[in-house]
Design an enzyme around this catalytic site. Structure first.
Site, PDB file in Angstrom:
ATOM      1  CD  GLU A  14      -3.140  -2.454   7.332  1.00 27.05           C
ATOM      2  OE1 GLU A  14      -2.063  -2.693   6.780  1.00 27.05           O
ATOM      3  OE2 GLU A  14      -3.749  -1.381   7.189  1.00 27.05           O
ATOM      4  CB  SER A  25       5.685  -1.946  11.973  1.00 26.09           C
ATOM      5  OG  SER A  25       5.302  -0.608  12.248  1.00 26.09           O
ATOM      6  CG  ASN A  59      -1.721   1.230   1.400  1.00 20.55           C
ATOM      7  OD1 ASN A  59      -1.780   2.057   0.492  1.00 20.55           O
ATOM      8  ND2 ASN A  59      -2.371   1.375   2.550  1.00 20.55           N
ATOM      9  CD1 TRP A  60       3.399   0.973  -2.954  1.00 20.12           C
ATOM     10  CD2 TRP A  60       3.434   2.193  -4.835  1.00 20.12           C
ATOM     11  NE1 TRP A  60       4.067   0.256  -3.917  1.00 20.12           N
ATOM     12  CE2 TRP A  60       4.109   0.971  -5.080  1.00 20.12           C
ATOM     13  CE3 TRP A  60       3.326   3.121  -5.877  1.00 20.12           C
ATOM     14  CZ2 TRP A  60       4.674   0.662  -6.314  1.00 20.12           C
ATOM     15  CZ3 TRP A  60       3.889   2.807  -7.115  1.00 20.12           C
ATOM     16  CH2 TRP A  60       4.556   1.594  -7.324  1.00 20.12           C
ATOM     17  CE  LYS A  61       0.011   3.092   4.860  1.00 18.98           C
ATOM     18  NZ  LYS A  61       0.172   3.164   6.308  1.00 18.98           N
ATOM     19  CG  HIS A  68      -5.552   1.810   5.262  1.00 22.15           C
ATOM     20  ND1 HIS A  68      -5.093   2.747   6.155  1.00 22.15           N
ATOM     21  CD2 HIS A  68      -4.564   0.895   5.127  1.00 22.15           C
ATOM     22  CE1 HIS A  68      -3.872   2.407   6.538  1.00 22.15           C
ATOM     23  NE2 HIS A  68      -3.529   1.291   5.935  1.00 22.15           N
ATOM     24  N   GLY A  83       3.140  -1.037   4.228  1.00 20.18           N
ATOM     25  CA  GLY A  83       3.263   0.389   3.955  1.00 20.18           C
ATOM     26  C   GLY A  83       4.707   0.741   3.625  1.00 20.18           C
ATOM     27  N   GLY A  84       5.408   1.247   4.614  1.00 16.95           N
ATOM     28  CA  GLY A  84       6.766   1.771   4.415  1.00 16.95           C
ATOM     29  C   GLY A  84       7.712   0.845   3.663  1.00 16.95           C
ATOM     30  CD  GLU A 116      -2.700   5.345   6.821  1.00 20.09           C
ATOM     31  OE1 GLU A 116      -2.711   5.394   5.584  1.00 20.09           O
ATOM     32  OE2 GLU A 116      -1.768   4.819   7.469  1.00 20.09           O
ATOM     33  N   GLY A 157       2.953   2.171  10.885  1.00 12.92           N
ATOM     34  CA  GLY A 157       3.909   3.263  10.747  1.00 12.92           C
ATOM     35  C   GLY A 157       4.626   3.615  12.044  1.00 12.92           C
TER      36      GLY A 157
HETATM   37  P1  13P Z   1       3.384   0.306   7.656  1.00 16.08           P
HETATM   38  O1  13P Z   1       3.878  -0.980   7.029  1.00 16.08           O
HETATM   39  O2  13P Z   1       4.125   1.520   7.172  1.00 16.08           O
HETATM   40  O3  13P Z   1       3.302   0.203   9.151  1.00 16.08           O
HETATM   41  O4  13P Z   1       1.879   0.498   7.134  1.00 16.08           O
HETATM   42  C1  13P Z   1       0.993  -0.550   7.223  1.00 16.08           C
HETATM   43  C2  13P Z   1      -0.229  -0.190   6.476  1.00 16.08           C
HETATM   44  O5  13P Z   1      -0.998   0.662   6.905  1.00 16.08           O
HETATM   45  C3  13P Z   1      -0.497  -0.872   5.217  1.00 16.08           C
HETATM   46  O6  13P Z   1      -1.779  -0.626   4.748  1.00 16.08           O
END
Ligand code: 13P
Length: 260
Positions: A170, A216, A10-12, A98, A237-238, A100, A176
């Protein structure tokens, strides 16, 4: 039963169209040695980066997803994107609900359910996200929160449609933050989610559903997490923003699945 490992990045809100193309071109090289039957690899860039990423991913095992979908077919919904718009581009997957979106954009279990139905109607494979906040975990409310999210998010979804859906657990406190749920804590929660699915759809269906972990997740912990019985992959994510870290994570997740 063996479920396929599914790893989605997920590149956000990261990567312009040209940056996304470059990342997929790098990923095509670094993931060349990964056997297609060992894992599904998905990248979910922002809407404006979908076209260049779909073009770059052609002829590879990299599949492409969007990060949201509106429930209506079209109409006066400024800033939203409909399912047929995604489908026409060649998008295969879509992330829904998600944390967020829930936290910053008013997403509710009801809107998750509407978006989920729109994804299914447009033949897109949904990745539905659920997860508890830190205070909910600390007060012992995790299962209650997940029950409510699953019950509302999956309202009126048939068993046949359920089999097309990926769930992503999640824990919001792990996103994050560098704080991953330990493999034991994550597994305990995944087991609960699968038991919810078994109650609603029967064990046979529940055993087929891919449940990803997210929060994470990185190359260093992917093997231990995906080594757990009910953890079938990850929503990343990251660590998905660089070809090397994403590839190492996928390889380690596959190694974890082989240890089950
Ligand atoms: P991180 O891997 O950066 O913690 O993010 C997880 C995430 O929200 C994937 O959708």
């Amino acid at each position: 039963m063996a479920r396929k490992v599914v790893i989605a990045g997920n590149w956000k809100m990261n990567k312009t169209a040209s940056e996304g193309k470059a990342l997929v071109e790098a990923l095509k090289e670094t993931t060349k040695g990964i056997c297609p039957n060992c894992a599904d690899i998905i990248v979910c860039p922002p809407f404006t980066t979908l076209v260049s990423v779909i073009e770059a991913a052609k002829g590879s095992n990299i599949k492409v997803g969007a990060q949201n979908i509106h429930w209506a077919d079209n109409g006066a919904f400024t800033g939203e994107i409909a399912g047929n718009m995604l489908k026409e581009l060649g998008v295969e997957y879509v992330i829904i609900g998600h944390s967020e979106r829930r936290q910053y954009f008013g997403e509710t279990d009801e809107t998750v359910n509407l978006r989920l139905k729109a994804a299914l109607k447009n033949d897109l494979k949904p990745i539905v996200c659920i997860g508890e906040l830190l205070e909910e975990r600390e007060s012992g409310a995790t299962e209650k929160v997940l029950f409510t999210q699953l019950d509302g998010g999956l309202k009126d979804i048939s068993a046949a449609d359920m089999e097309k859906i990926i769930l992503a657990y999640e824990p919001v406190w792990a996103i994050g933050t560098g704080k991953t749920a330990t493999p034991d804590i994550a597994e305990e929660t995944h087991k609960y989610i699968r038991s919810f699915l078994a109650d609603k759809y029967g064990k046979e269906v529940a055993d087929k559903i891919v449940i990803q972990y997210g929060g994470s997740m990185k190359a260093e912990n992917a093997e231990a997490l995906v080594g757990q019985a009910d953890i079938d992959g990850g929503l990343i994510g990251g660590a998905a923003l660089k070809a090397d870290s994403f590839t190492a994570l996928i390889e380690n997740a596959i190694a974890g699945a082989k240890n089950k």
